[in-house]
Enzyme design. Sequence first.
Site, mmCIF file in Angstrom:
data_model
loop_
_atom_site.group_PDB
_atom_site.id
_atom_site.type_symbol
_atom_site.label_atom_id
_atom_site.label_comp_id
_atom_site.label_asym_id
_atom_site.label_seq_id
_atom_site.Cartn_x
_atom_site.Cartn_y
_atom_site.Cartn_z
ATOM 1 C CD GLU A 150 -2.752 0.906 -0.113
ATOM 2 O OE1 GLU A 150 -3.499 -0.039 -0.351
ATOM 3 O OE2 GLU A 150 -2.570 1.841 -0.931
ATOM 4 C CG LEU A 152 -3.473 4.219 0.867
ATOM 5 C CD1 LEU A 152 -4.542 3.820 1.871
ATOM 6 C CD2 LEU A 152 -4.097 4.837 -0.360
ATOM 7 C CE LYS A 204 4.766 1.244 2.034
ATOM 8 N NZ LYS A 204 3.673 0.942 2.880
ATOM 9 C CG ASN A 208 7.829 4.112 2.002
ATOM 10 O OD1 ASN A 208 7.331 4.768 1.087
ATOM 11 N ND2 ASN A 208 7.103 3.556 2.940
ATOM 12 C CG PHE A 249 8.798 12.952 -1.587
ATOM 13 C CD1 PHE A 249 7.571 12.992 -2.201
ATOM 14 C CD2 PHE A 249 8.881 12.435 -0.306
ATOM 15 C CE1 PHE A 249 6.421 12.532 -1.565
ATOM 16 C CE2 PHE A 249 7.741 11.972 0.346
ATOM 17 C CZ PHE A 249 6.512 12.012 -0.293
ATOM 18 C CB CYS A 260 5.948 4.844 6.271
ATOM 19 S SG CYS A 260 4.296 4.179 6.413
HETATM 20 C C1 UDX Z 1 4.785 7.604 3.180
HETATM 21 C C2 UDX Z 1 4.776 7.272 1.681
HETATM 22 O O1 UDX Z 1 4.794 8.486 0.926
HETATM 23 C C3 UDX Z 1 3.563 6.421 1.335
HETATM 24 O O2 UDX Z 1 3.630 6.034 -0.030
HETATM 25 C C4 UDX Z 1 3.539 5.169 2.230
HETATM 26 O O3 UDX Z 1 2.381 4.406 2.001
HETATM 27 C C5 UDX Z 1 3.595 5.554 3.700
HETATM 28 O O4 UDX Z 1 4.752 6.404 3.928
HETATM 29 P P1 UDX Z 1 3.484 9.281 4.803
HETATM 30 O O5 UDX Z 1 4.337 8.715 5.891
HETATM 31 O O6 UDX Z 1 2.021 9.433 5.018
HETATM 32 O O7 UDX Z 1 3.637 8.404 3.464
HETATM 33 O O8 UDX Z 1 4.060 10.736 4.488
HETATM 34 P P2 UDX Z 1 4.843 11.467 3.307
HETATM 35 O O9 UDX Z 1 3.967 12.487 2.724
HETATM 36 O O10 UDX Z 1 5.474 10.526 2.386
HETATM 37 O O11 UDX Z 1 5.994 12.223 4.163
HETATM 38 C C6 UDX Z 1 6.922 11.497 4.951
HETATM 39 C C7 UDX Z 1 7.865 12.448 5.659
HETATM 40 O O12 UDX Z 1 8.731 13.115 4.733
HETATM 41 C C8 UDX Z 1 7.178 13.566 6.429
HETATM 42 O O13 UDX Z 1 7.848 13.783 7.635
HETATM 43 C C9 UDX Z 1 7.304 14.778 5.516
HETATM 44 O O14 UDX Z 1 7.271 16.022 6.196
HETATM 45 C C10 UDX Z 1 8.679 14.522 4.909
HETATM 46 N N1 UDX Z 1 8.853 15.176 3.606
HETATM 47 C C11 UDX Z 1 8.115 14.779 2.543
HETATM 48 C C12 UDX Z 1 9.814 16.190 3.464
HETATM 49 O O15 UDX Z 1 10.493 16.564 4.432
HETATM 50 N N2 UDX Z 1 9.990 16.747 2.230
HETATM 51 C C13 UDX Z 1 9.281 16.372 1.144
HETATM 52 O O16 UDX Z 1 9.526 16.925 0.051
HETATM 53 C C14 UDX Z 1 8.311 15.365 1.298
#
Ligand code: UDX
Length: 430
Positions: A150, A152, A204, A208, A249, A260
């Site tokens: 997944e 999400l 997965k 990540n 990102f 995650c």
């Molecule tokens: C992540 C994956 O994106 C998703 O595909 C997986 O299913 C679960 O893990 P999530 O943990 O909900 O999702 O958050 P995400 O939006 O990916 O951000 C993760 C971390 O990275 C956050 O702390 C966010 O602030 C940080 N981040 C993200 C940055 O510092 N810079 C960015 O450009 C993007």
Amino acid sequence: MNILVIGAGYVGLTMAVCFSELGHSVICIDKQKNKINALLKGKLTIFEKNLDKLLIKNLKSKRLEFDISMKNVVNADVVMISVGTPFDDSLNRYEQNAIYCVAKNITKFINKYTIIVIKSTVEVGTCDRVEQIIKEANPKADFDVVSIPEFLREGSAVYDFFNPDRIIVGTESQHAKDVIKKLYKPFKKKKFVFTSRCSSELIKCASNSFLAMKIHFINEMADFCEKVGGNVYDVAHGMGLDKRIGVEFLKTGPGYGGGCFPKDTKALASLGKRVGANFNLIEAVICGNENRIKSFATKTLSFVENIKNAKIAFLGLAFKSGTDDCRFSPAIDIVLHLINKGTKVCVYDPAATKNARSVLKTKVSYAKNEYEAAKDADIMVFATEWKQFRSLDWAKLSKIVNSKIIFDMRNIVDRQEALKYGFECYKTGC
Ligand code: UDX
């Protein structure tokens, strides 16, 4: 199609609601009775945009049910396992007992061809182990174990469900492939990637870890920009326009967090070590991200080192905006460092205060809004990129703070606007 989702956490609940919205009959079970009772009343147990309306709609249409009993396996065509796999620091791997326990418990109810989908993030080889457990307990069971990881994201989980970049399906069984295609019927064929279970499980963790690496790269670039006078925004934008790199990102900040990235990077690095294939790169990312959190706390203190008994207004506690989740939140870790140094901190978050309170307890004071937090503050720190922080009333703030210093860890403050009212605004990488 009859679907049983086991585990009503972020992934399980979102999936259950969204699959019922696709027209399937879904039962979602969880061993926590109070959670199930709340969900039956249409009350969401997680903070997730747009999920509440779909929950109520599908409960009313009776396409969605909640229960606590494993017996529901009997009628299911597809059983989706989405129980938690937290990282066990002492073992340096995912704690997967919950998955194996579910596998054991469902076995006696399998009475026709059933597909068992592993949705939780797991170690490579988990599907094989689940298959073995079921076969040993019920040699006559007719089933396939399939890996469908997944992807999400919290805060945009509903959008992500209906707009996936890809649907990875790990199985060698043609029968299973045909059923999975029906399960995800409205999605275009080109979204599907059929592969082996092993590769699917790895996709997965690899995805990540790669994203975490991308974030850490831009974070280090931000530090470099500060030293040499560049603007990390422009650098990220210029880099991201190269299709091979992509714009996503590349936002700098206090480090990645959440349920995650921290655990998936650690799990991959540790598994690599165990099999003799070291992930030196990912190990550097993990270490760099942890150091970043500490260095942001030190940096915060350096801005107020000449102020006696400085008070910090700390805005944002969730690991990112759009969620109330504080698990492995850099913001929380930074606050903990500040408290350990004996600093007075007043915190505010639009959604995550309740969760943060369970960690920060009475060591900080809690404000009802940004302005209450900023009263008599010597520095305003922005640690989560909530939209509402982008449009603050700087005229009002300039009258209530003690010192006009801002540390914008997420680059969300309009520096020109803040400058107009006499604030010094320190950003990240620019
Ligand atoms: C992540 C994956 O994106 C998703 O595909 C997986 O299913 C679960 O893990 P999530 O943990 O909900 O999702 O958050 P995400 O939006 O990916 O951000 C993760 C971390 O990275 C956050 O702390 C966010 O602030 C940080 N981040 C993200 C940055 O510092 N810079 C960015 O450009 C993007």
